[in-house]
Motif scaffolding. Structure first.
Motif, PDB file in Angstrom:
ATOM      1  N   LEU A 155       0.728  -1.094  -0.145  1.00  0.00           N
ATOM      2  CA  LEU A 155       0.086  -0.115  -0.140  1.00  0.00           C
ATOM      3  C   LEU A 155       0.919   1.134  -0.056  1.00  0.00           C
ATOM      4  O   LEU A 155       0.736   2.051  -0.833  1.00  0.00           O
ATOM      5  N   SER A 156       1.907   1.129   0.589  1.00  0.00           N
ATOM      6  CA  SER A 156       2.903   2.558   0.635  1.00  0.00           C
ATOM      7  C   SER A 156       3.566   2.776  -0.346  1.00  0.00           C
ATOM      8  O   SER A 156       3.753   3.755  -0.987  1.00  0.00           O
ATOM      9  N   GLY A 157       3.614   1.522  -1.119  1.00  0.00           N
ATOM     10  CA  GLY A 157       4.370   1.679  -2.393  1.00  0.00           C
ATOM     11  C   GLY A 157       3.575   2.225  -3.390  1.00  0.00           C
ATOM     12  O   GLY A 157       3.978   2.847  -4.117  1.00  0.00           O
ATOM     13  N   MET A 158       2.125   1.782  -3.383  1.00  0.00           N
ATOM     14  CA  MET A 158       1.211   2.413  -4.344  1.00  0.00           C
ATOM     15  C   MET A 158       0.966   3.609  -4.330  1.00  0.00           C
ATOM     16  O   MET A 158       0.908   4.582  -4.721  1.00  0.00           O
ATOM     17  N   ILE A 159       1.004   4.468  -2.720  1.00  0.00           N
ATOM     18  CA  ILE A 159       0.924   5.861  -2.491  1.00  0.00           C
ATOM     19  C   ILE A 159       1.993   6.343  -2.979  1.00  0.00           C
ATOM     20  O   ILE A 159       1.820   7.451  -3.800  1.00  0.00           O
ATOM     21  N   MET A 164       4.155  10.043  -7.144  1.00  0.00           N
ATOM     22  CA  MET A 164       5.033  10.132  -8.205  1.00  0.00           C
ATOM     23  C   MET A 164       4.269  10.430  -9.605  1.00  0.00           C
ATOM     24  O   MET A 164       4.814  11.590 -10.328  1.00  0.00           O
ATOM     25  N   VAL A 165       3.568   9.758  -9.896  1.00  0.00           N
ATOM     26  CA  VAL A 165       2.610   9.994 -11.349  1.00  0.00           C
ATOM     27  C   VAL A 165       1.945  11.376 -11.106  1.00  0.00           C
ATOM     28  O   VAL A 165       2.054  12.064 -11.983  1.00  0.00           O
ATOM     29  N   GLY A 166       1.523  11.686  -9.913  1.00  0.00           N
ATOM     30  CA  GLY A 166       0.645  13.026  -9.775  1.00  0.00           C
ATOM     31  C   GLY A 166       1.799  14.266 -10.061  1.00  0.00           C
ATOM     32  O   GLY A 166       1.498  15.127 -10.609  1.00  0.00           O
ATOM     33  N   ALA A 167       3.075  14.033  -9.456  1.00  0.00           N
ATOM     34  CA  ALA A 167       3.938  15.095  -9.555  1.00  0.00           C
ATOM     35  C   ALA A 167       4.570  15.357 -11.027  1.00  0.00           C
ATOM     36  O   ALA A 167       4.670  16.408 -11.529  1.00  0.00           O
ATOM     37  N   ILE A 168       4.635  14.179 -11.682  1.00  0.00           N
ATOM     38  CA  ILE A 168       4.804  14.273 -13.198  1.00  0.00           C
ATOM     39  C   ILE A 168       3.821  14.847 -13.763  1.00  0.00           C
ATOM     40  O   ILE A 168       3.914  15.761 -14.811  1.00  0.00           O
ATOM     41  N   VAL A 169       2.432  14.511 -13.693  1.00  0.00           N
ATOM     42  CA  VAL A 169       1.430  15.269 -14.508  1.00  0.00           C
ATOM     43  C   VAL A 169       1.356  16.536 -14.219  1.00  0.00           C
ATOM     44  O   VAL A 169       1.049  17.364 -15.111  1.00  0.00           O
TER      45      VAL A 169
END
Lengths: 210, 333
Positions: A155-159, A164-169
Motif C-alpha cells: 500500500l505504501s508503495g502504491m501511495i 510520483m505520477v501526480g508530480a509528473i502530471v
C-alpha cells in the motif's frame, strides 16, 4: 562501555547542534548542509544501537537522494534573497499566525508522545521480544516486512507511485515545435533514401523539387 | 583503558596498511590511464620521469604541492575548502569494507554492500559543494549536471545490486564473493555486468560521460576555480573512486578474490593478487573506453539512464527472481 558512551554523547551533541544550526543559520545552503550533517549523525546513532540496516538506508535514501534534491532546489531558487524580501513585506504578517499555530500543535504532539513514553515504559519492553542472534537485522526485517506486513508495504508503495505520477502530471507541459531525435529513424536510413545521382544537362540544370 | 588504546593502535595500523597502498596505487593508476590512452592513440604518453615514466604522477603531485592555492574573493570559503576534502575522504572510506581475501578486510560488516552504495551516493556532495562555493557560472553548471547525472545512474546501479543480492542472499561482501565459488555472477548476469560497467562510468564522471567537466563547454566544470593541492585532491578522489567502483564490480561480478579455476598454478597465487588483477582489468577497460568513445550529449545521457538502463535492470530483477523461485534456487532455502 566507556568508549561507547563517549561516542554516543559526541554523536548526539553533533546531531542536536546541527539541528539547531539548520534553523538558525542565515544562509539557506548552510542550513541544508547542516541538515545533511544531522542525517549522517543520526544514522551513526542507528548503527551504534545495532540497527545497521536502518542507518545505511537512512544514508542512502535521505542523504544520497532527498537531501541532494533539497540542495538542488535551494541553490537554484536563491531562497535567501526571497526570504529577506518576504520578511520585510506586508504579506508576511498574514502568514505568521498560521506558522505559530502549527508550531504550537507540533509542540503539543511532541509532549504527548514523550509523556506517553515516560508513563508507559513497559508497553513493549525490548527485552520481552524474542531475539535470534543468528540472523542479521536485514533478514529479520525482511522476514517480517514481506510476510506479516506485506499489504501495508505494498500500500505504501502504491501511495508513493501515485504521488510520483501526480508530480509528473502536474509539472508536465507539452511543448510544440520540438524536433525529437529518433535513433531508429537515424539508423534505418539508407543511402538510396537520401542520395540520388543525376546527370545535369549543360545550361539547363535539373528540377530538384520534382 | 589500556585495552582501548590497544584496539585503537591495531585498527590504525590496519587502516594505514590499507590506505597507503591505495594512495600509491591511485598515483600509479593515473600513469597507467595516461599510458593506455596514449597507446590507443599511437602516442608514447608520459615516459620521461623515472623508468617508463612511472614517477610522472609523483612529479605532478610535487608540482601541485608547490603551487599557490587561490581562493576566489567571492567564494564561500569554508565550503570551498571543505569540498575537495569531502571528495577525497569519501573516496577512501569506501575501501574499509572491500575484502581482499577470506580474512583480509578492515571492517567485515553485515551491510557492506549498502555501505559502499551509501558512500558512492554521498560522493556527489563534494562536487555540488565545490561547484556552489566557487560562486561562478561554469562550476555551478558543472555541479548541477553532475548531481543530476550521479543521482540518475545510482538508481540503476542500485537495481543491479539487487540482482546480485538475489543470487547471493547476503549483504555481506564476503558472503557475496563466497556465493560465487561455483560460478562467477558475470556468467548468469552478463547483461547486468555491462549495464553496471556503463553506469559506473557515469557515476565516476568518466568519459564518455564526463559532462560535469566537459572542457569544451564548461572550461573544467566544478574544478574551474580550484588550484594547487585542492585541485589535486579532487583529482585523487576521482581516481580513488574509479578504483573503488572497479573493486565493487570485481566483487559483485568477477568473483572477488577467487581464482578462476581451483587448480595448481592459479590457486597458488595469493587471494589479494587476484582481486588486484581483476581491479586492474576493469580499470584498463575504463581507460580504453576513455580513449575510444566520444562524449555523450546531455539529453542522450539522461535518456540512456532513465529510459533504457532502469527498465532493463528492473525487468532483469523480475527475471532473476522468477528463475530462482521457479527452480527453487533461492539462497537460504
Amino acid at each position: 562501555m566507556l568508549v561507547h558512551t563517549l561516542f554516543f554523547y559526541i554523536f548526539s551533541f553533533i546531531a542536536i547542534l546541527s539541528a539547531i544550526m539548520v534553523t538558525v543559520s542565515k544562509n539557506t545552503v548552510h542550513s541544508v548542509l547542516f541538515l545533511i550533517l544531522d542525517f549522517i549523525t543520526i544514522s551513526c546513532l542507528f548503527i551504534m544501537i545495532g540497527a545497521e540496516f536502518l542507518g545505511m538506508i537512512m544514508l542512502i535514501v535521505y542523504v544520497g537522494a532527498v537531501a541532494v534534491l533539497f540542495l538542488f532546489v535551494v541553490m537554484m531558487l536563491n531562497v535567501a534573497q526571497q526570504k529577506k524580501e518576504w520578511f520585510s513585506s506586508n504579506e508576511s504578517s498574514k502568514h505568521i499566525p498560521v506558522g505559530v499555530l502549527i508550531s504550537i500543535i507540533i509542540f503539543f504532539e511532541l509532549t504527548v508522545v514523550i509523556g506517553g513514553w515516560k508513563f508507559k515504559p513497559d508497553i513493549v519492553s525490548p527485552m520481552s521480544l524474542p531475539l535470534n542472534l543468528d540472523i542479521t537485522n536485514t533478514h529479520s526485517i525482511g522476514s517480517v516486512l514481506y510476510t506479516d506486513y506485506i499489504h501495508l508495504f505494498q500500500l505504501s508503495g502504491m501511495i508513493l507511485l501515485v504521488a510520483m505520477v501526480g508530480a509528473i502530471v502536474l509539472t508536465f507541459r507539452e511543448r510544440s515545435g520540438l524536433k525529437r531525435q529518433s535513433y531508429f529513424a537515424q539508423i534505418s536510413r539508407e543511402r538510396s533514401d537520401s542520395v540520388k545521382l543525376m546527370d545535369v544537362p549543360s545550361k539547363k540544370g535539373v528540377d530538384i523539387d520534382g | 583503558m589500556f585495552d582501548y588504546l590497544n584496539i585503537i593502535f591495531l585498527e590504525t595500523y590496519k587502516i594505514l596498511f590499507l590506505l597507503v597502498p591505495v594512495l600509491v596505487s591511485v598515483a600509479m593508476i593515473v600513469w597507467l590511464d595516461r599510458r593506455v590512452w596514449a597507446f590507443v592513440q599511437k602516442r608514447r604518453g608520459p615516459n620521461v620521469v623515472g623508468p617508463f615514466g612511472l614517477f610522472q604522477s609523483l612529479a605532478d603531485a610535487l608540482k601541485y604541492l608547490f603551487k599557490e592555492i587561490i581562493i576566489p574573493a567571492s567564494a564561500n570559503k569554508i565550503i570551498f575548502i571543505l569540498a575537495p576534502i569531502i571528495t577525497m575522504t569519501l573516496a577512501l572510506i569506501g575501501w574499509a569494507v572491500i575484502p581482499f581475501g577470506e580474512n583480509f578486510v578492515v571492517a567485515d560488516i553485515n551491510v557492506g554492500i549498502l555501505y559502499l552504495f551509501a558512500v558512492s551516493s554521498l560522493s556527489v556532495y563534494g562536487i555540488i559543494m565545490g561547484g556552489w562555493a566557487s560562486n561562478s557560472k561554469y562550476p555551478f553548471l558543472g555541479a548541477i549536471r553532475s548531481a543530476a547525472q550521479m543521482v540518475s545512474y545510482e538508481v540503476s546501479i542500485g537495481v543491479i545490486i539487487i540482482n546480485v543480492l538475489l543470487c547471493a542472499g547476503s549483504l555481506n561482501l564476503k558472503d557475496i564473493v563466497i556465493a560465487q565459488e561455483n560460478m562467477w555472477f558475470i556468467i548468469p548476469l552478463f547483461p547486468m555486468f555491462v549495464i553496471f560497467f556503463i553506469s559506473a562510468l557515469a557515476e565516476t564522471n568518466r568519459p564518455p560521460f564526463d559532462l560535469p567537466e566537459a572542457e569544451a563547454e564548461l572550461v573544467a566544470g566544478y574544478q574551474t576555480e580550484y588550484s594547487g593541492m585542492m585541485y589535486a585532491m579532487f583529482w585523487l578522489g576521482e581516481y580513488a573512486n574509479i578504483l573503488l567502483m572497479c573493486a565493487l564490480g570485481s566483487i559483485l561480478f568477477l568473483g572477488g578474490w577467487l581464482a578462476p579455476i581451483e587448480i595448481f598454478p592459479f590457486n597458488f597465487i595469493p587471494d589479494f593478487v587476484w582481486l588486484i588483477f581483476k581491479i586492474l582489468f576493469l580499470f584498463i577497460l575504463f581507460a580504453l573506453v576513455k580513449a575510444i568513445v566520444p562524449r555523450y550529449r546531455y539529453d542522450q545521457l539522461m535518456k540512456l539512464g532513465w529510459k533504457i538502463f532502469l527498465p532493463m535492470s528492473l525487468i532483469w530483477v523480475v527475471l532473476t527472481a522468477s528463475y530462482l523461485f521457479y527452480f527453487n534456487l533461492l539462497p537460504g532455502n
